[in-house]
Motif scaffolding. Structure first.
Motif, PDB file in Angstrom:
ATOM      1  N   LYS A  29       0.831  -1.209   0.000  1.00 27.18           N
ATOM      2  CA  LYS A  29       0.000   0.000   0.000  1.00 27.18           C
ATOM      3  C   LYS A  29       0.866   1.259   0.000  1.00 27.18           C
ATOM      4  O   LYS A  29       0.569   2.232  -0.692  1.00 27.18           O
ATOM      5  N   TRP A  30       1.951   1.246   0.776  1.00 25.86           N
ATOM      6  CA  TRP A  30       2.857   2.391   0.794  1.00 25.86           C
ATOM      7  C   TRP A  30       3.512   2.586  -0.568  1.00 25.86           C
ATOM      8  O   TRP A  30       3.581   3.695  -1.093  1.00 25.86           O
ATOM      9  N   LEU A  31       4.011   1.485  -1.143  1.00 25.35           N
ATOM     10  CA  LEU A  31       4.737   1.585  -2.406  1.00 25.35           C
ATOM     11  C   LEU A  31       3.846   1.968  -3.577  1.00 25.35           C
ATOM     12  O   LEU A  31       4.306   2.609  -4.525  1.00 25.35           O
ATOM     13  N   SER A  32       2.578   1.599  -3.531  1.00 26.68           N
ATOM     14  CA  SER A  32       1.664   1.920  -4.626  1.00 26.68           C
ATOM     15  C   SER A  32       1.055   3.319  -4.488  1.00 26.68           C
ATOM     16  O   SER A  32       0.377   3.791  -5.393  1.00 26.68           O
ATOM     17  N   GLY A  33       1.277   3.959  -3.344  1.00 30.45           N
ATOM     18  CA  GLY A  33       0.724   5.298  -3.130  1.00 30.45           C
ATOM     19  C   GLY A  33      -0.685   5.289  -2.569  1.00 30.45           C
ATOM     20  O   GLY A  33      -1.357   6.316  -2.589  1.00 30.45           O
ATOM     21  N   TYR A  35      -1.521   5.010   0.528  1.00 26.98           N
ATOM     22  CA  TYR A  35      -1.527   5.839   1.735  1.00 26.98           C
ATOM     23  C   TYR A  35      -1.083   7.236   1.330  1.00 26.98           C
ATOM     24  O   TYR A  35      -0.048   7.413   0.687  1.00 26.98           O
ATOM     25  N   VAL A  36      -1.871   8.232   1.687  1.00 23.14           N
ATOM     26  CA  VAL A  36      -1.550   9.607   1.334  1.00 23.14           C
ATOM     27  C   VAL A  36      -1.714  10.477   2.562  1.00 23.14           C
ATOM     28  O   VAL A  36      -2.689  10.350   3.301  1.00 23.14           O
TER      29      VAL A  36
END
Length: 58
Positions: A29-33, A35-36
């Protein structure tokens, strides 16, 4: 403490997650963006105001 991905009890080795699978899901989730962090849109270079500062030469 509950795993933030699946809400199962955490495991010391993977804390704050319950398993490597949940840790990998979070990393994905972090690497795919996914989480913003909300914030203002950055200004373009031509929108940045000039700041006069007498302590520093231009």
């Amino acid at each position: 403490m509950a795993c933030p991905i699946c809400s199962k009890e955490t495991v010391k080795e993977y804390r704050p997650f319950c398993s490597k699978r949940c840790a990998d899901i979070d990393l994905s989730k972090w690497l795919s963006g996914s989480y913003v962090i909300a914030g203002n849109t950055p200004l373009e270079d031509d929108e940045i105001p000039e700041i006069e500062n007498k302590d520093f030469p231009h």
